[in-house]
Design an enzyme around this catalytic site. Sequence first.
Site: not given
Ligand code: IDP
Ligand code: MG
Length: 140
Positions: A11, A87, A128
């Site tokens: 990112k 992961r 993706e």
């Molecule tokens: P991941 O990246 O670990 O798969 P996801 O739940 O798919 O997590 O969420 C995508 C992205 O959205 C996360 O990497 C994070 O940057 C952001 N995100 C997820 N949950 C939150 C939150 O509760 N607050 C702010 N940003 C969040």
């Molecule tokens: Mg995710």
Amino acid sequence: MAIERTLSIIKPDGVKRNLIGQILSRFEAAGLTIVAGRLQQLSRAEAEGFYAVHKARPFFKDLVDFMISGPVFISVLEGEGAIAKNRDLMGATNPKEAAAGTIRADFAESIDANTVHGSDAPETAAVEVAYFFRSIEICG
Ligand code: IDP
Ligand code: MG
């Protein structure tokens, strides 16, 4: 275990802090092979499309704003159990909860600026990877 492909994104916070090399080294040291990759400045539409699954979430706009705040490094990783392995290397979404030695524990600044994305299942990995790479761009 099967050979899989998964999508990784370093990112904007990771690219800005010159962490591409260190992060790719971790993937390679864990037995994952980089079979495609490029730096890209995402447009708002591209970032919104990629994260469409999160469209209804309260953090969606902040997430998209962050993902277009600078270039990202997008790659395809290939190897045994690549999806789960990536992961594991990444650590939990919230760096405060990420296990010691993971990318997010070591580098991420916040749940927004959490340095890496990785596909979470075979179905999402396929979607993706295809979102960013044509099959002829993947050298596996
Ligand atoms: P991941 O990246 O670990 O798969 P996801 O739940 O798919 O997590 O969420 C995508 C992205 O959205 C996360 O990497 C994070 O940057 C952001 N995100 C997820 N949950 C939150 C939150 O509760 N607050 C702010 N940003 C969040
Ligand atoms: Mg995710």
